[in-house]
Design a protein around this motif. Structure first.
Motif, PDB file in Angstrom:
ATOM      1  N   ASP A 434       0.749  -1.168  -0.126  1.00 12.00           N
ATOM      2  CA  ASP A 434       0.183  -0.047  -0.037  1.00 12.00           C
ATOM      3  C   ASP A 434       0.885   1.119   0.023  1.00 12.00           C
ATOM      4  O   ASP A 434       1.749   1.454   0.855  1.00 12.00           O
ATOM      5  CB  ASP A 434      -0.786  -0.002   1.182  1.00 12.00           C
ATOM      6  N   GLN A 435       0.671   2.109  -0.969  1.00 12.38           N
ATOM      7  CA  GLN A 435       1.644   3.434  -0.964  1.00 12.38           C
ATOM      8  C   GLN A 435       1.607   4.188   0.351  1.00 12.38           C
ATOM      9  O   GLN A 435       2.587   4.841   0.578  1.00 12.38           O
ATOM     10  CB  GLN A 435       1.141   4.257  -2.165  1.00 12.38           C
ATOM     11  N   ALA A 436       0.537   4.009   1.036  1.00 11.72           N
ATOM     12  CA  ALA A 436       0.467   4.638   2.331  1.00 11.72           C
ATOM     13  C   ALA A 436       1.591   4.105   3.411  1.00 11.72           C
ATOM     14  O   ALA A 436       1.796   4.840   4.383  1.00 11.72           O
ATOM     15  CB  ALA A 436      -0.849   4.940   2.985  1.00 11.72           C
ATOM     16  N   GLN A 437       1.839   2.992   3.150  1.00  9.31           N
ATOM     17  CA  GLN A 437       2.720   2.262   4.066  1.00  9.31           C
ATOM     18  C   GLN A 437       4.230   2.293   3.513  1.00  9.31           C
ATOM     19  O   GLN A 437       5.085   1.711   4.233  1.00  9.31           O
ATOM     20  CB  GLN A 437       2.324   0.661   4.107  1.00  9.31           C
ATOM     21  N   ILE A 438       4.655   3.061   2.352  1.00  5.01           N
ATOM     22  CA  ILE A 438       5.667   3.174   1.900  1.00  5.01           C
ATOM     23  C   ILE A 438       6.608   4.137   2.980  1.00  5.01           C
ATOM     24  O   ILE A 438       6.055   5.376   2.794  1.00  5.01           O
ATOM     25  CB  ILE A 438       6.085   3.298   0.587  1.00  5.01           C
ATOM     26  N   PRO A 439       7.616   3.619   3.606  1.00  7.26           N
ATOM     27  CA  PRO A 439       8.364   4.901   4.414  1.00  7.26           C
ATOM     28  C   PRO A 439       8.901   5.829   3.609  1.00  7.26           C
ATOM     29  O   PRO A 439       9.450   5.755   2.306  1.00  7.26           O
ATOM     30  CB  PRO A 439       9.117   3.951   5.362  1.00  7.26           C
ATOM     31  N   GLU A 440       9.272   6.899   4.013  1.00  4.96           N
ATOM     32  CA  GLU A 440      10.036   8.126   3.342  1.00  4.96           C
ATOM     33  C   GLU A 440      11.425   7.421   3.528  1.00  4.96           C
ATOM     34  O   GLU A 440      12.271   7.562   2.418  1.00  4.96           O
ATOM     35  CB  GLU A 440       9.817   9.239   4.158  1.00  4.96           C
ATOM     36  N   ALA A 441      12.039   6.881   4.582  1.00  9.71           N
ATOM     37  CA  ALA A 441      13.388   6.403   4.595  1.00  9.71           C
ATOM     38  C   ALA A 441      14.457   7.338   3.950  1.00  9.71           C
ATOM     39  O   ALA A 441      15.058   6.837   3.442  1.00  9.71           O
ATOM     40  CB  ALA A 441      13.477   5.158   3.941  1.00  9.71           C
ATOM     41  N   PRO A 442      14.582   8.491   4.428  1.00 12.04           N
ATOM     42  CA  PRO A 442      15.475   9.272   3.702  1.00 12.04           C
ATOM     43  C   PRO A 442      16.906   9.093   3.642  1.00 12.04           C
ATOM     44  O   PRO A 442      17.733   9.275   2.975  1.00 12.04           O
ATOM     45  CB  PRO A 442      15.177  10.885   4.434  1.00 12.04           C
ATOM     46  N   ALA A 443      17.293   8.396   4.888  1.00 17.34           N
ATOM     47  CA  ALA A 443      18.669   7.956   4.844  1.00 17.34           C
ATOM     48  C   ALA A 443      18.935   6.493   4.456  1.00 17.34           C
ATOM     49  O   ALA A 443      20.153   6.215   4.845  1.00 17.34           O
ATOM     50  CB  ALA A 443      19.116   8.070   6.506  1.00 17.34           C
ATOM     51  N   SER A 444      18.132   5.949   3.900  1.00 18.66           N
ATOM     52  CA  SER A 444      18.362   4.477   3.480  1.00 18.66           C
ATOM     53  C   SER A 444      19.342   4.321   2.287  1.00 18.66           C
ATOM     54  O   SER A 444      19.141   5.320   1.471  1.00 18.66           O
ATOM     55  CB  SER A 444      16.901   3.756   3.235  1.00 18.66           C
ATOM     56  N   TYR A 445      19.861   3.137   2.074  1.00 20.07           N
ATOM     57  CA  TYR A 445      20.820   3.021   1.144  1.00 20.07           C
ATOM     58  C   TYR A 445      19.951   3.205  -0.228  1.00 20.07           C
ATOM     59  O   TYR A 445      18.654   2.372  -0.172  1.00 20.07           O
ATOM     60  CB  TYR A 445      21.347   1.542   1.254  1.00 20.07           C
ATOM     61  N   PRO A 446      19.932   3.722  -1.331  1.00 16.86           N
ATOM     62  CA  PRO A 446      19.279   3.771  -2.319  1.00 16.86           C
ATOM     63  C   PRO A 446      19.268   2.833  -3.181  1.00 16.86           C
ATOM     64  O   PRO A 446      20.397   2.481  -4.033  1.00 16.86           O
ATOM     65  CB  PRO A 446      19.633   5.170  -3.023  1.00 16.86           C
ATOM     66  N   ASP A 447      18.247   2.002  -3.574  1.00 17.01           N
ATOM     67  CA  ASP A 447      18.457   0.793  -4.559  1.00 17.01           C
ATOM     68  C   ASP A 447      16.899   0.922  -4.877  1.00 17.01           C
ATOM     69  O   ASP A 447      15.996   0.579  -4.396  1.00 17.01           O
ATOM     70  CB  ASP A 447      19.126  -0.345  -4.169  1.00 17.01           C
ATOM     71  N   PRO A 448      16.506   0.179  -6.108  1.00 17.41           N
ATOM     72  CA  PRO A 448      15.420  -0.086  -6.430  1.00 17.41           C
ATOM     73  C   PRO A 448      14.514  -0.985  -5.578  1.00 17.41           C
ATOM     74  O   PRO A 448      13.237  -1.383  -5.779  1.00 17.41           O
ATOM     75  CB  PRO A 448      15.371  -0.637  -7.953  1.00 17.41           C
ATOM     76  N   HIS A 449      15.188  -2.003  -5.020  1.00 17.65           N
ATOM     77  CA  HIS A 449      14.504  -2.817  -3.957  1.00 17.65           C
ATOM     78  C   HIS A 449      14.378  -2.340  -2.759  1.00 17.65           C
ATOM     79  O   HIS A 449      13.945  -3.006  -1.908  1.00 17.65           O
ATOM     80  CB  HIS A 449      15.395  -4.339  -4.053  1.00 17.65           C
ATOM     81  N   MET A 450      14.493  -1.192  -2.390  1.00 15.74           N
ATOM     82  CA  MET A 450      14.636  -0.584  -1.283  1.00 15.74           C
ATOM     83  C   MET A 450      13.280  -0.793  -0.381  1.00 15.74           C
ATOM     84  O   MET A 450      13.097  -0.761   0.938  1.00 15.74           O
ATOM     85  CB  MET A 450      15.098   0.747  -1.035  1.00 15.74           C
ATOM     86  N   PHE A 451      12.134  -0.749  -1.124  1.00 17.01           N
ATOM     87  CA  PHE A 451      10.912  -0.717  -0.601  1.00 17.01           C
ATOM     88  C   PHE A 451      10.052  -1.987  -0.504  1.00 17.01           C
ATOM     89  O   PHE A 451       9.390  -2.568   0.645  1.00 17.01           O
ATOM     90  CB  PHE A 451       9.932   0.408  -1.105  1.00 17.01           C
ATOM     91  N   SER A 452       9.842  -2.712  -1.748  1.00 12.32           N
ATOM     92  CA  SER A 452       8.966  -3.763  -1.887  1.00 12.32           C
ATOM     93  C   SER A 452       9.286  -4.470  -3.162  1.00 12.32           C
ATOM     94  O   SER A 452       9.811  -3.912  -4.197  1.00 12.32           O
ATOM     95  CB  SER A 452       7.536  -3.357  -1.846  1.00 12.32           C
ATOM     96  N   THR A 453       9.110  -5.756  -3.170  1.00  9.14           N
ATOM     97  CA  THR A 453       9.235  -6.612  -4.380  1.00  9.14           C
ATOM     98  C   THR A 453       8.074  -6.189  -5.198  1.00  9.14           C
ATOM     99  O   THR A 453       8.039  -6.553  -6.660  1.00  9.14           O
ATOM    100  CB  THR A 453       9.348  -8.149  -4.129  1.00  9.14           C
ATOM    101  N   VAL A 454       6.877  -5.871  -4.936  1.00  5.51           N
ATOM    102  CA  VAL A 454       5.690  -5.333  -5.719  1.00  5.51           C
ATOM    103  C   VAL A 454       5.308  -3.965  -5.330  1.00  5.51           C
ATOM    104  O   VAL A 454       4.774  -3.863  -4.206  1.00  5.51           O
ATOM    105  CB  VAL A 454       4.583  -6.528  -5.478  1.00  5.51           C
TER     106      VAL A 454
END
Length: 498
Positions: A434-454
């Motif tokens: 759910d897009q409302a559940q995607i964190p902002e995670a500003p300091a996370s390592y950036p990669d396309p897998h950073m949030f979800s597989t779907v």
């Protein structure tokens, strides 16, 4: 225009086939399209002119006719380091020329290039890396960079620093023998002890790397840091033997051409970085193929320096096919990934005529706030990601994650154009986040897998982006998928001229 109203929590704008978010009350798309096309048109003209100028002026430097061979310096083929270095030093002292590895195998530890020296590995010859770490003395950079403080990599097979007119050429092979059995270590985003690079060239000018075949580095294959007038032409790279197996890493370089290259890498295939804390500017990438189990073409993750004025054209990118070597997955994590999380500005980039296949996320933009710099430096403010064009992008057999662009609150990605996009994605095999559940995670390592597989859309999901223009954009799913093709999250301002 599609924009998010924080008070009403809905979008208003022009009809945009597939863009979800409560569309009402069409506005004038024609005027907005004209504005978007104006900046993008100027940018394309500027970068075409830059490419013509680079093509005209960035030529291989003229190598003096002198030739030196290790055979004349006491060659011992079981360990040829001293003989090769003797030939390099004599060549430099004579005013430059070619050091030629003419035939057979030359097993070696670290070779230090000098100004005026072209190292040639001829057809039928192989430069083979020693598997003994004692044959790789550390060369600590004279000028501190974020790479040194965070990665601590000071070993390589070929090293140069502060040189002018240097190069590596020939139809032969450089073999790093970098298997995990020879050079054990773990996948890491930090230091890689005990796993040398194959090529590491720092603070140098007029660097030419042409025609050579390279394979199996223990770590990154090539690192060019703070170089000017860098020409990489016609190389063939197979780097699928160990962790952190990048193909080419270009960091803080000005006036760069990468053309006619074929690269298959376990990690990023063609990666730009800013750890040198110098800008990367005026770059032409063309007529090449980049395949990766991570990102095919990327800027990041170290993004302390700026990246600007980059034209990528006529390329094939994605994950390794069934016929290629791969020690991990066949899908690339990302096709084209532009990221800034350490304060750098990424701007004025055009990707034109690209075929993307076998990529979980064909397109990825990320503006974050990790702020990684050298330990003695103050943490920087977030950078900027703006004036990005994806034009005539096509491809199939891509993954189910979907492309996505996301900034962070108060720091939006700005001015992005997608035009003539036709990408086919795999359908989701499980529920989307759910897009409302995607964190902002500003300091996370950036990669396309950073949030979800779907991700929430099978085509493109966007958040924290201003002035996004979509023209003739089509994402198709190869099977039933309940997700929308396009989905805009909070703080989004976009025009859909689909």
């Amino acid at each position: 225009m599609i924009r998010h109203d924080a008070r009403r929590r809905r979008f208003v704008g022009a009809v945009g086939a597939g863009l979800v978010g409560g569309l009402v009350a069409p506005l004038s798309a024609q005027a907005a399209c004209s504005s978007a096309n104006a900046w993008a048109g100027r940018l394309r003209r500027d970068l075409d002119a830059m490419a013509a100028r680079l093509t005209r002026t960035l030529k291989p430097w003229k190598v003096p006719a002198r030739v030196f061979q290790p055979e004349a310096f006491g060659l011992d083929r079981s360990l040829a380091t001293a003989a090769i270095q003797g030939a390099v030093d004599a060549c430099a002292q004579a005013g430059g020329g070619t050091v030629r590895l003419a035939q057979g195998d030359y097993v070696s530890g670290t070779i230090v290039l000098r100004s005026g020296v072209m190292l040639e590995v001829s057809a039928g010859a192989r430069l083979i890396a020693s598997t003994n770490l004692q044959h790789y003395p550390e060369h600590v950079a004279r000028r501190p960079t974020v790479q040194d403080s965070n990665m601590g990599m000071n070993q390589s097979l070929i090293f140069a620093e502060g040189c002018e007119r240097i190069g590596i050429s020939g139809k032969g092979l450089i073999d790093g023998r970098g298997t995990h059995a020879n050079f054990p270590g773990e996948q890491t985003i930090g230091a890689t002890p005990g796993r040398p690079f194959l090529i590491r060239i720092l603070d140098s000018q007029h660097v030419v790397v042409r025609d050579i075949h390279m394979q199996d580095s223990p770590c990154w294959m090539q690192n060019y840091l703070n170089c000017e007038d860098l020409l990489i032409d016609g190389i063939h790279v197979e780097n699928q033997s160990n962790h952190n197996n990048d193909g080419v890493d270009i960091d803080g370089c000005r006036r760069v051409i990468v053309r006619n290259c074929w690269i298959n890498a376990e990690d990023d295939a063609l990666c730009f970085k800013g750890a040198s804390q110098r800008p990367t500017e005026d770059v032409l990438i063309e007529n090449s193929q980049f395949y990766s189990s991570c990102n095919a073409i990327k800027f990041g993750t170290d993004s302390q320096g700026d990246l600007r004025n980059v034209l990528v054209r006529h390329v094939k990118i994605g994950g390794p096919s069934a016929e290629m070597r791969s020690i991990k997955r066949r899908k690339a994590d990302g096709g084209v990934s532009w990221e800034t999380v350490d304060g750098g500005t990424v701007e004025r980039i055009v990707v034109h005529d690209a075929h993307i296949t076998r990529a979980e996320s064909p397109l990825f933009l990320r503006l974050g706030d990790r702020g990684r710099v050298r330990p003695e430096q103050a943490r920087p403010a977030p950078g900027r990601l703006r004036h990005i064009v994806f034009d005539r992008i096509r491809g199939d057999d891509n993954g189910m994650r979907g492309s996505f662009f996301t900034g962070i609150p108060e720091h939006c990605i700005e001015h992005v154009l997608l035009r003539d996009i036709d990408l086919t994605m795999a359908p989701a095999t499980g529920p989307a986040i759910d897009q409302a559940q995607i964190p902002e995670a500003p300091a996370s390592y950036p990669d396309p897998h950073m949030f979800s597989t779907v991700m929430p859309a099978y085509g493109l999901w966007v958040r924290h982006i201003r002035h996004l223009d979509l023209q003739r954009v089509r994402f198709a799913s190869s099977g039933p998928d309940s997700r929308p093709m396009l989905l805009a999250g909070i703080d989004t301002e976009a025009l859909c001229g689909m």
